[in-house]
Design an enzyme around this catalytic site. Sequence first.
Site, mmCIF file in Angstrom:
data_model
loop_
_atom_site.group_PDB
_atom_site.id
_atom_site.type_symbol
_atom_site.label_atom_id
_atom_site.label_comp_id
_atom_site.label_asym_id
_atom_site.label_seq_id
_atom_site.Cartn_x
_atom_site.Cartn_y
_atom_site.Cartn_z
ATOM 1 N N LEU A 13 -11.619 19.929 15.069
ATOM 2 C CA LEU A 13 -12.094 21.308 15.095
ATOM 3 C C LEU A 13 -11.067 22.199 14.407
ATOM 4 O O LEU A 13 -9.883 22.159 14.746
ATOM 5 C CB LEU A 13 -12.291 21.768 16.541
ATOM 6 C CG LEU A 13 -12.431 23.285 16.780
ATOM 7 C CD1 LEU A 13 -13.646 23.855 16.061
ATOM 8 C CD2 LEU A 13 -12.487 23.583 18.281
ATOM 9 N N ASP A 77 -16.976 33.264 18.124
ATOM 10 C CA ASP A 77 -16.056 34.382 18.312
ATOM 11 C C ASP A 77 -15.011 33.884 19.289
ATOM 12 O O ASP A 77 -15.266 33.774 20.490
ATOM 13 C CB ASP A 77 -16.788 35.600 18.875
ATOM 14 C CG ASP A 77 -15.870 36.802 19.084
ATOM 15 O OD1 ASP A 77 -14.634 36.648 18.951
ATOM 16 O OD2 ASP A 77 -16.373 37.904 19.379
ATOM 17 N N VAL A 78 -13.828 33.532 18.785
ATOM 18 C CA VAL A 78 -12.826 32.893 19.643
ATOM 19 C C VAL A 78 -12.336 33.802 20.762
ATOM 20 O O VAL A 78 -11.776 33.329 21.754
ATOM 21 C CB VAL A 78 -11.621 32.384 18.821
ATOM 22 C CG1 VAL A 78 -12.054 31.315 17.833
ATOM 23 C CG2 VAL A 78 -10.897 33.530 18.128
ATOM 24 N N SER A 159 2.989 32.391 13.176
ATOM 25 C CA SER A 159 3.524 33.091 12.006
ATOM 26 C C SER A 159 5.007 33.311 12.201
ATOM 27 O O SER A 159 5.469 33.548 13.319
ATOM 28 C CB SER A 159 2.831 34.440 11.810
ATOM 29 O OG SER A 159 3.485 35.202 10.797
ATOM 30 N N TYR A 172 0.411 42.264 15.498
ATOM 31 C CA TYR A 172 0.379 40.909 14.951
ATOM 32 C C TYR A 172 1.611 40.114 15.393
ATOM 33 O O TYR A 172 1.504 38.953 15.811
ATOM 34 C CB TYR A 172 0.307 40.985 13.429
ATOM 35 C CG TYR A 172 0.102 39.664 12.738
ATOM 36 C CD1 TYR A 172 -1.148 39.050 12.726
ATOM 37 C CD2 TYR A 172 1.152 39.035 12.071
ATOM 38 C CE1 TYR A 172 -1.351 37.837 12.085
ATOM 39 C CE2 TYR A 172 0.961 37.826 11.423
ATOM 40 C CZ TYR A 172 -0.289 37.227 11.425
ATOM 41 O OH TYR A 172 -0.469 36.023 10.796
ATOM 42 N N THR A 207 -3.282 34.159 0.692
ATOM 43 C CA THR A 207 -4.605 33.968 1.298
ATOM 44 C C THR A 207 -5.411 35.247 1.096
ATOM 45 O O THR A 207 -4.883 36.238 0.587
ATOM 46 C CB THR A 207 -4.473 33.695 2.815
ATOM 47 O OG1 THR A 207 -4.037 34.902 3.462
ATOM 48 C CG2 THR A 207 -3.487 32.566 3.101
#
Length: 264
Positions: A13, A77-78, A159, A172, A207
Amino acid sequence: MGPAGRLGGAVALVTGGASGIGRAVCARLAQDGARLAVADRDEAGAGVTVGGLHAGGGTPHAGSGGSPQPHAAFGVDVAEATSVTRLLDRIQEHFGSPPRICVGCAGITRDEFLLRMGEGAFREVLGVNLTGTFLVTQAVARALVAAGAPGGSIIHVGSIVGKVGNLGQANYAASKAGVEGLTRACAKELARFGIRCNAVLPGFIVTPMTDKVPPKVLEKFAGMVPLGRLGDPQDVADVCAFLASEDSSYITGASVEVTGGLFM
């Protein structure tokens, strides 16, 4: 290496698989022999990824009863528990087993300087990046344990910003720092089931998220990287493939930086 590749036809997944790092991870895992469940809020984009896997030779493997089990796209939608639960149900209905590999690439940014950032932007980023990672990890782990385990590899895409911070990214940075802590806790809890959990920490990777960054700013970032270039999604995908395979069977709770040496 046999026709099934080193991943042996395992169901994998990948959330956030419609573009960027997620799409590159899907291609690499398929190349290594996995059967891909490509999930994204953009289900049409996930379908494009699946189409590319078939065109690129990601050959479906036989499932139970010898019937073909092709790669498949799913909408999710996580940040919503019911959506994640439904995703796992659909994956098991389609492939006949839960995913033994899970790579969480789903993530968003809502950048703004701290003094101007609204609470909604903070909560939204944490909802997708951190709560979403928790919900998917929990659902996959539950399914694996219910299926009898042992075995499984869960990979969180964090990240480097979660370690060093970044201007305009308080939300973030906080979400990705949380992903690292979640990774270590999950690794300790899931080890007894033979389930490994690791994190990959990309640096500046080209990206769709970087499309809005001015070229001069990207050039400046590239100049800061000791290896002299910005990262490519394939750089991250290669590390994910290693962590998904038995080549990393004694690695869990680790955070692997993929930064070209930035911030070392």
